[in-house]
Design a protein around this motif. Structure first.
Motif, PDB file in Angstrom:
ATOM      1  N   ASP A   1      -5.238  -2.513   1.948  1.00  0.00           N
ATOM      2  CA  ASP A   1      -6.651  -2.517   2.329  1.00  0.00           C
ATOM      3  C   ASP A   1      -6.733  -2.742   3.838  1.00  0.00           C
ATOM      4  OD1 ASP A   1      -9.294  -3.106   2.844  1.00  0.00           O
ATOM      5  OD2 ASP A   1      -9.540  -4.424   1.116  1.00  0.00           O
TER       6      ASP A   1
ATOM      7  N   GLY B   1       0.840  -1.199   0.000  1.00  0.00           N
ATOM      8  CA  GLY B   1       0.000   0.000   0.000  1.00  0.00           C
ATOM      9  C   GLY B   1       0.872   1.245   0.000  1.00  0.00           C
TER      10      GLY B   1
ATOM     11  N   SER C   1      -8.261  -8.482   4.961  1.00  0.00           N
ATOM     12  CA  SER C   1      -7.145  -8.148   4.057  1.00  0.00           C
ATOM     13  C   SER C   1      -5.866  -7.862   4.836  1.00  0.00           C
ATOM     14  CB  SER C   1      -7.486  -6.922   3.202  1.00  0.00           C
ATOM     15  OG  SER C   1      -8.528  -7.244   2.326  1.00  0.00           O
TER      16      SER C   1
ATOM     17  N   SER D   1      -9.099   1.577  -2.066  1.00  0.00           N
ATOM     18  CA  SER D   1      -9.706   0.612  -1.151  1.00  0.00           C
ATOM     19  C   SER D   1     -11.097   1.107  -0.786  1.00  0.00           C
ATOM     20  CB  SER D   1      -8.892   0.504   0.145  1.00  0.00           C
ATOM     21  OG  SER D   1      -7.528   0.584  -0.097  1.00  0.00           O
ATOM     22  N   GLU D   2     -11.791   0.268  -0.037  1.00  0.00           N
ATOM     23  CA  GLU D   2     -13.123   0.637   0.447  1.00  0.00           C
ATOM     24  C   GLU D   2     -13.127   2.030   1.079  1.00  0.00           C
ATOM     25  OE1 GLU D   2     -16.411  -0.774   0.830  1.00  0.00           O
ATOM     26  OE2 GLU D   2     -15.592  -1.596  -1.013  1.00  0.00           O
TER      27      GLU D   2
ATOM     28  N   CYS E   1      -2.500  -6.557  -7.120  1.00  0.00           N
ATOM     29  CA  CYS E   1      -3.144  -6.879  -5.851  1.00  0.00           C
ATOM     30  C   CYS E   1      -2.147  -7.642  -4.965  1.00  0.00           C
ATOM     31  CB  CYS E   1      -4.371  -7.722  -6.153  1.00  0.00           C
ATOM     32  SG  CYS E   1      -5.447  -7.864  -4.739  1.00  0.00           S
TER      33      CYS E   1
ATOM     34  N   ASP F   1       1.260  -1.959  -4.843  1.00  0.00           N
ATOM     35  CA  ASP F   1      -0.028  -1.250  -4.821  1.00  0.00           C
ATOM     36  C   ASP F   1      -0.801  -1.596  -6.090  1.00  0.00           C
ATOM     37  OD1 ASP F   1      -2.139   0.884  -4.799  1.00  0.00           O
ATOM     38  OD2 ASP F   1      -0.952   1.635  -3.127  1.00  0.00           O
TER      39      ASP F   1
END
Ligand SMILES: C[S@@+](CC[C@H](N)C(=O)[O-])C[C@H]1O[C@@H](n2cnc3c(N)ncnc32)[C@H](O)[C@@H]1O
Length: 137
Positions: A114, A25, A119, A53-54, A91, A48
């Motif tokens: 994430d 990330g 995750s 992300s959410e 991912c 990354d």
């Protein structure tokens, strides 16, 4: 930025060593820049998806639609350190096993992809196989 004091405390004894850092990330590269600047002999692998992300979506999709721009800023921000940066776009559940297959090992692993529980656990578990002896996750 509010973790900097803590990070400096934990990383200070690695300042003079060639430290291999894995970051899961990266976003625009702020934390990657910290590692590169605080540990001048380090090299960093940045993983990354550049899909967000959410949490980015929840903020109102501002970041979601802008991830191409985020990646562009990452590239630009890290350009001065290009010889010490390896960008692995994808991912984490795909890239981390690929790094393990390459028999890569890291001294420092920062898990910041994430942030959902499943995750974060998965990234930590996959990262564990990439952590060298005396490494820090
Ligand atoms: C919190 S941001 C990282 C911030 C950065 N570490 C910093 O402190 O400057 C999270 C990043 O993780 C990435 N990400 C989220 N899920 C991912 C996944 N499954 N695999 C790879 N990257 C992911 C997003 O695209 C986003 O750029």
């Amino acid at each position: 930025s509010h973790h900097l004091n803590l990070w400096e405390e934990f990383l200070r004894d690695r300042i003079d060593t060639a430290t291999a850092v894995l970051e899961i990330g990266s976003f625009e590269g702020r934390s990657a820049l910290f590692f590169l600047q605080f540990l001048p002999k380090s090299r960093i692998t940045c993983v990354d998806s550049f899909q967000g992300s959410e949490e980015h979506v929840e903020r109102g999709s501002e970041y979601e639609s802008d991830m191409a721009e985020v990646e562009r800023r990452f590239d630009q921000n890290l350009m001065p350190f290009a010889d010490r940066v390896e960008k692995r776009k994808g991912c984490s559940v795909v890239v981390l096993p690929a790094l393990a297959a390459e028999q890569r090992l890291y001294d420092v692993i920062y898990v910041d992809g994430d942030h959902s529980a499943v995750s974060t656990y998965t990234d930590a578990r996959l990262g564990w196989d990439l952590l060298d002896k005396d490494g820090l996750m």
